[in-house]
Design an enzyme around this catalytic site. Sequence first.
Site, PDB file in Angstrom:
ATOM      1  N   SER A 178       0.776  -1.196  -0.041  1.00  0.00           N
ATOM      2  CA  SER A 178      -0.145   0.290  -0.132  1.00  0.00           C
ATOM      3  C   SER A 178       0.756   1.325  -0.084  1.00  0.00           C
ATOM      4  CB  SER A 178      -1.149   0.232   1.205  1.00  0.00           C
ATOM      5  OG  SER A 178      -1.803  -0.918   0.944  1.00  0.00           O
ATOM      6  N   LYS A 193      -9.009  -4.794  11.318  1.00  0.00           N
ATOM      7  CA  LYS A 193     -10.148  -4.189  10.902  1.00  0.00           C
ATOM      8  C   LYS A 193     -11.577  -4.063  11.600  1.00  0.00           C
ATOM      9  CE  LYS A 193      -8.476  -5.707   6.337  1.00  0.00           C
ATOM     10  NZ  LYS A 193      -8.913  -6.150   5.007  1.00  0.00           N
ATOM     11  N   GLU A 214     -22.457   2.031   4.922  1.00  0.00           N
ATOM     12  CA  GLU A 214     -23.483   0.752   4.950  1.00  0.00           C
ATOM     13  C   GLU A 214     -22.679  -0.542   5.123  1.00  0.00           C
ATOM     14  OE1 GLU A 214     -25.632   0.207   1.379  1.00  0.00           O
ATOM     15  OE2 GLU A 214     -26.772  -1.418   2.369  1.00  0.00           O
ATOM     16  N   ASN A 217     -11.649  -1.091   6.473  1.00  0.00           N
ATOM     17  CA  ASN A 217     -10.144  -0.925   5.928  1.00  0.00           C
ATOM     18  C   ASN A 217      -9.796   0.412   5.583  1.00  0.00           C
ATOM     19  OD1 ASN A 217     -11.541  -0.470   3.353  1.00  0.00           O
ATOM     20  ND2 ASN A 217     -10.040  -1.640   2.302  1.00  0.00           N
ATOM     21  N   ASP A 238     -12.688  -3.096   0.509  1.00  0.00           N
ATOM     22  CA  ASP A 238     -12.087  -4.426   0.282  1.00  0.00           C
ATOM     23  C   ASP A 238     -12.387  -5.161  -0.920  1.00  0.00           C
ATOM     24  OD1 ASP A 238      -9.955  -4.666   2.061  1.00  0.00           O
ATOM     25  OD2 ASP A 238     -11.211  -5.757   3.531  1.00  0.00           O
ATOM     26  N   GLY A 243     -14.311 -20.259   1.980  1.00  0.00           N
ATOM     27  CA  GLY A 243     -13.937 -19.476   3.115  1.00  0.00           C
ATOM     28  C   GLY A 243     -14.901 -18.629   3.985  1.00  0.00           C
ATOM     29  N   ASN A 293     -16.731 -23.846   3.833  1.00  0.00           N
ATOM     30  CA  ASN A 293     -15.958 -23.470   4.899  1.00  0.00           C
ATOM     31  C   ASN A 293     -15.129 -24.793   5.549  1.00  0.00           C
ATOM     32  OD1 ASN A 293     -13.897 -21.572   5.720  1.00  0.00           O
ATOM     33  ND2 ASN A 293     -14.721 -21.732   7.806  1.00  0.00           N
ATOM     34  N   ARG A 294     -14.016 -24.839   5.851  1.00  0.00           N
ATOM     35  CA  ARG A 294     -13.467 -25.938   6.561  1.00  0.00           C
ATOM     36  C   ARG A 294     -14.175 -26.114   8.018  1.00  0.00           C
ATOM     37  NH1 ARG A 294      -7.152 -25.078   7.857  1.00  0.00           N
ATOM     38  NH2 ARG A 294      -7.998 -23.651   9.270  1.00  0.00           N
ATOM     39  N   GLY A 296      -6.378 -12.124  -8.750  1.00  0.00           N
ATOM     40  CA  GLY A 296      -6.646 -11.454  -7.379  1.00  0.00           C
ATOM     41  C   GLY A 296      -5.997 -10.019  -7.546  1.00  0.00           C
TER      42      GLY A 296
HETATM   43  P1  ATR Z   1      -8.753 -13.390   6.333  1.00  0.00           P
HETATM   44  O1  ATR Z   1      -8.947 -12.391   6.919  1.00  0.00           O
HETATM   45  O2  ATR Z   1      -7.558 -13.313   5.255  1.00  0.00           O
HETATM   46  O3  ATR Z   1     -10.051 -13.942   5.345  1.00  0.00           O
HETATM   47  P2  ATR Z   1      -9.082 -15.328   8.286  1.00  0.00           P
HETATM   48  O4  ATR Z   1     -10.066 -14.301   8.809  1.00  0.00           O
HETATM   49  O5  ATR Z   1      -8.073 -15.719   9.263  1.00  0.00           O
HETATM   50  O6  ATR Z   1      -8.357 -14.504   7.221  1.00  0.00           O
HETATM   51  O7  ATR Z   1      -9.786 -16.384   7.736  1.00  0.00           O
HETATM   52  C1  ATR Z   1      -9.181 -17.633   6.864  1.00  0.00           C
HETATM   53  C2  ATR Z   1     -10.071 -18.128   6.309  1.00  0.00           C
HETATM   54  O8  ATR Z   1      -9.243 -19.093   5.307  1.00  0.00           O
HETATM   55  C3  ATR Z   1     -11.070 -19.198   7.035  1.00  0.00           C
HETATM   56  O9  ATR Z   1     -12.058 -19.338   6.180  1.00  0.00           O
HETATM   57  C4  ATR Z   1     -10.261 -20.639   7.108  1.00  0.00           C
HETATM   58  O10 ATR Z   1     -10.923 -21.565   7.469  1.00  0.00           O
HETATM   59  P3  ATR Z   1     -11.558 -21.883   9.058  1.00  0.00           P
HETATM   60  O11 ATR Z   1     -12.670 -21.097   9.303  1.00  0.00           O
HETATM   61  O12 ATR Z   1     -11.824 -23.325   8.935  1.00  0.00           O
HETATM   62  O13 ATR Z   1     -10.181 -21.576   9.800  1.00  0.00           O
HETATM   63  C5  ATR Z   1      -9.426 -20.601   5.937  1.00  0.00           C
HETATM   64  N1  ATR Z   1      -8.568 -21.441   5.846  1.00  0.00           N
HETATM   65  C6  ATR Z   1      -7.315 -21.274   6.407  1.00  0.00           C
HETATM   66  N2  ATR Z   1      -6.509 -22.308   6.085  1.00  0.00           N
HETATM   67  C7  ATR Z   1      -7.117 -23.322   5.122  1.00  0.00           C
HETATM   68  C8  ATR Z   1      -6.735 -24.434   4.811  1.00  0.00           C
HETATM   69  N3  ATR Z   1      -5.434 -24.834   4.847  1.00  0.00           N
HETATM   70  N4  ATR Z   1      -7.747 -25.044   4.028  1.00  0.00           N
HETATM   71  C9  ATR Z   1      -8.785 -24.717   3.837  1.00  0.00           C
HETATM   72  N5  ATR Z   1      -9.325 -23.383   4.537  1.00  0.00           N
HETATM   73  C10 ATR Z   1      -8.376 -22.550   5.075  1.00  0.00           C
END
Ligand code: ATR
Length: 464
Positions: free
Chosen positions: A232, A279, A291, A300, A315, A338, A361-362, A447
């Site tokens: 930045s 943030k 909003e 941000n 963002d 995610g 999401n994981r 990206g």
């Molecule tokens: P950011 O602000 O960059 O989005 P974050 O808020 O820490 O970072 O979120 C990271 C995201 O990446 C989350 O959705 C996380 O999944 P979890 O909610 O299960 O933690 C996901 N993530 C991180 N490492 C991952 C991996 N190896 N495989 C899949 N998802 C992953």
Amino acid sequence: MIVLTLTENSIKKNLKVIEKNISYIDLLELRVDLLKKSEIKKLDSFPKLVDLPVILTYRKVEDGGEFSGSDISRAKLFEELQYSGYKYFDLEAGFYPRIKNSDLTIIRSTHNFLQKPDNLEDIIIKANSCGEIPKVAYSVNSFGELLDFYSTMKRLSDYKKIVLAMGEFGLSTRILSKKIGSEFTYSSCNSKLKSLGHIEPNILCDVYNYKNISKRTSIYGIIGNPIYHSKSPELHNSFIKSKNRDAVYVPFLVDDLQSFIKLVEFLDIKGFSVTVPFKKDVVSYLDWKSEGVEHIGACNTVKVHNKKLFGYNTDAFGFINQLNEVVNLKDKKVAVIGAGGAANSIVFALKREGAIVTIFNRTLENAKVLANRNGCKFESLSNIRNFNNFDIVVQTTVAGMGRLKKINPVKDYKFSGKEICYDIVYSPLKTKFLKKAVRSGAKVLYGDRMLKEQALEQFKIFEY
Ligand code: ATR
């Protein structure tokens, strides 16, 4: 004025460094303690070899240098060289060689690698009364200590001085030296002094536009932790330069948001970008929220006007612009991978465009929270193998980036080949996910534009 501290072990090598940096610098500091012993006989002729004023410094180990001999031999060297053309001698507190040449200016230096010296104000006032320039460099170990540094220097604004805060929290003091009334800022081209916070002269000039900074220059910045990897400052300062604005954009490493908010008022900071991990926390300090900030709960971009903080979130701006160029998002089925901070902004932006979003999401619980807030569906990431009917797949996690670059969080998705795939990761640009998408015939979007466009939107908010 920018001082280039010469850290090579020979005059010849130092001359090469000077040649490379000549257009950036105003003064030189020759560090005798870093030179090989055999070079000492060349010190007499050094000022005649260069076109710039020179500070002669012979730093002892306890003051951060490499000289471990006696003060008698050190004093002798200064006495012998007093008519050799040096403009300044840097002498530590309590060190008084017999200097008779009244053309020489003494820089009376104090270094403290642990903390602020107790008698800092006395040091500055005393040196001024003797016609010397006090140089005080001390380590700041937190943002709170940096705030105290800035407020101390404001109190001492009427005195001539060279001041700087050492260590990673102090970097801004090197860029803003003119704002705090410091006669010089020190720079070097050697990683040896990087730990003290030295910035290279070309970075000071080309990135921060140092030569144009004055007491009137408006300060903007970015806060985060970590922060010095951020692109930045380059983006914002080059924009400021292209618009010929009297402003500078500075990175601040922050460990305590409240202290930074105090600094905003203190330095009259006009606006700042916010990155991880502040943030969400910054929202509670805002006087007004857009909003997006209201809904996402993360901000941000903060603009300061009449001492009030106005919060925005840019963002997802580039992300939506990029997608809108190739597809109308209304009623499109979108899989978002995610549920973290980035997904938060992206899901909000997609919903606003009328897309039908499913969050994968994981950790299912995190997906559920985000989905419920935005009125969309959610699934465990491991279930993605059962889906193949999305128009758009957006990857928002850190998986695929940096040390996680070997990971493809969408590896089980069965592409139809008709999808548009987007990965917010920009380093590397071609992630494993996007490479697989290309092989399936899907259209891919990278990206890197997202970073640039969110910054462009910030320029508009800051009104550079
Ligand atoms: P950011 O602000 O960059 O989005 P974050 O808020 O820490 O970072 O979120 C990271 C995201 O990446 C989350 O959705 C996380 O999944 P979890 O909610 O299960 O933690 C996901 N993530 C991180 N490492 C991952 C991996 N190896 N495989 C899949 N998802 C992953």
